[in-house]
Design an enzyme around this catalytic site. Structure first.
Site, PDB file in Angstrom:
ATOM      1  N   ASN A  10       0.838  -1.455  -0.024  1.00 41.08           N
ATOM      2  CA  ASN A  10      -0.174  -0.075  -0.061  1.00 41.08           C
ATOM      3  C   ASN A  10       0.903   1.135   0.087  1.00 41.08           C
ATOM      4  O   ASN A  10       1.435   1.677   1.131  1.00 41.08           O
ATOM      5  CB  ASN A  10      -1.023  -0.121   1.455  1.00 41.08           C
ATOM      6  CG  ASN A  10      -1.774   1.108   1.433  1.00 41.08           C
ATOM      7  OD1 ASN A  10      -1.658   2.044   0.586  1.00 41.08           O
ATOM      8  ND2 ASN A  10      -2.208   1.373   2.531  1.00 41.08           N
ATOM      9  N   TRP A  11       0.935   1.898  -1.184  1.00 41.55           N
ATOM     10  CA  TRP A  11       1.892   2.892  -1.159  1.00 41.55           C
ATOM     11  C   TRP A  11       1.376   4.287  -0.666  1.00 41.55           C
ATOM     12  O   TRP A  11       2.114   5.429  -0.615  1.00 41.55           O
ATOM     13  CB  TRP A  11       2.063   3.320  -2.759  1.00 41.55           C
ATOM     14  CG  TRP A  11       3.365   2.327  -3.180  1.00 41.55           C
ATOM     15  CD1 TRP A  11       3.870   1.304  -2.518  1.00 41.55           C
ATOM     16  CD2 TRP A  11       3.891   2.299  -4.767  1.00 41.55           C
ATOM     17  NE1 TRP A  11       4.845   0.890  -3.400  1.00 41.55           N
ATOM     18  CE2 TRP A  11       4.707   1.366  -4.791  1.00 41.55           C
ATOM     19  CE3 TRP A  11       3.724   3.258  -5.786  1.00 41.55           C
ATOM     20  CZ2 TRP A  11       5.557   1.108  -5.937  1.00 41.55           C
ATOM     21  CZ3 TRP A  11       4.383   2.841  -6.672  1.00 41.55           C
ATOM     22  CH2 TRP A  11       5.269   2.117  -6.988  1.00 41.55           C
ATOM     23  N   GLU A  95      -6.471   4.846   8.175  1.00 35.26           N
ATOM     24  CA  GLU A  95      -6.086   6.247   7.821  1.00 35.26           C
ATOM     25  C   GLU A  95      -7.252   6.937   7.139  1.00 35.26           C
ATOM     26  O   GLU A  95      -7.740   8.266   7.198  1.00 35.26           O
ATOM     27  CB  GLU A  95      -4.894   6.460   6.966  1.00 35.26           C
ATOM     28  CG  GLU A  95      -3.685   6.085   7.834  1.00 35.26           C
ATOM     29  CD  GLU A  95      -2.599   5.354   7.180  1.00 35.26           C
ATOM     30  OE1 GLU A  95      -2.449   5.473   5.699  1.00 35.26           O
ATOM     31  OE2 GLU A  95      -1.457   5.019   7.726  1.00 35.26           O
ATOM     32  N   GLY A 231       3.173  -1.167   3.865  1.00 31.17           N
ATOM     33  CA  GLY A 231       2.882   0.342   4.028  1.00 31.17           C
ATOM     34  C   GLY A 231       4.594   0.830   3.618  1.00 31.17           C
ATOM     35  O   GLY A 231       5.038   0.384   2.405  1.00 31.17           O
ATOM     36  N   GLY A 232       5.029   1.390   4.575  1.00 30.82           N
ATOM     37  CA  GLY A 232       6.467   1.882   4.333  1.00 30.82           C
ATOM     38  C   GLY A 232       7.703   1.088   3.609  1.00 30.82           C
ATOM     39  O   GLY A 232       8.146   1.430   2.584  1.00 30.82           O
TER      40      GLY A 232
END
Ligand SMILES: O=C(CO)COP(=O)(O)O
Length: 253
Positions: A10-11, A95, A231-232
């Site tokens: 997930n960018w 988020e 993510g990261g």
């Protein structure tokens, strides 16, 4: 771990066209790692290009609007995502829930609209640190699931659940393997109650929150973990492929 783990990047709100080289590199390497299903969810602006550049991995979106279309300035419908080349959409990310006030009913409506155009969905759930400390993690996640999961005919075949404890996202902190196992078992029970034993048994449950190559083996080894939402560590091919390699190795070992 699942027969073929599903590792999704997930960018978030990262990435301009210069990052397409990372997607290409991930795609090229993923071809060799047939034991792992790999996908990326870049920002909306890169979905079409990522689909074109990376032909082997899955490509999806990070959100959609629940409506088919209309006067919703700045929003994107599921049909538009599909047209751009997306095969799935993430809904209910914490988020989105925090930044945009999305409630379970909104998440469910988005998931239904995605299924209606033939997209798969990744439904995200997860407790805050306060809720975990109060001993409410499993009840909070169960409530989120019951309110957020789509109920259209055949929905279970198109749904993946991502368990992402809010306090583990982007913090470098992760739950213990035992805590992940307990939560994934609890999620499985809700899925079976919700979709029926057979359909509910097939839904994949991903873990997300500070997954990196160094901790992937431990997290993926927890009970009923079908992969990871990253993510990261999905932002460079090098770090994302490190996680994918761990998942592939576990399949071989
Ligand atoms: O929110 C996440 C994926 O959706 C997890 O993010 P991090 O891997 O950066 O903690």
């Amino acid at each position: 771990m699942a027969v073929r783990p599903y590792i999704v990047g997930n960018w978030k709100m990262h990435g301009t066209r210069s990052m397409l080289s990372e997607a290409r590199a991930i795609d090229r390497a993923a071809e060799r790692l047939i034991k792992v299903e790999v996908a990326l969810a870049p920002p909306f602006t890169l979905i079409h290009a990522t689909r074109k550049e990376a032909g082997l991995i899955g490509v999806g979106a990070q959100d959609c609007h629940a409506a088919e279309g209309g006067a919703h300035t700045g929003d994107i419908s599921a049909a538009m995502l599909k047209d751009a080349g997306a095969g799935f959409v993430i809904v209910g990310h914490s988020e989105r829930r925090a930044d945009h006030g999305e409630k379970d009913a909104d998440v469910k409506a988005k998931a239904e609209s995605a299924l209606a155009v033939g997209l798969s969905v990744i439904v995200c759930v997860g407790e805050t640190e306060e809720q975990r400390d109060a001993g409410k993690a499993e009840s909070v996640v169960a409530r989120q699931l019951k309110g957020s999961l789509p109920t259209a005919d055949g929905a279970a075949d198109k749904v993946t659940v991502a368990y992402e404890p809010v306090w583990a996202i982007g913090t470098g902190r992760t739950p213990t393997t035992d805590d992940v196992s307990a939560m994934h078992r609890a999620i499985r029970k809700v899925l079976k109650d919700f979709y029926g034993d057979e359909a509910g048994a097939k839904v994949r449950i991903l873990y997300g929150g500070s997954v990196k190559a160094e901790n992937a083996a431990e997290l993926l080894a927890a009970d009923d973990v079908g992969g990871a939402l990253v993510g990261g560590a999905s932002l460079t091919a090098e770090s994302f492929l490190g996680i994918i390699a761990v998942a592939a190795e576990m399949q071989e070992g």
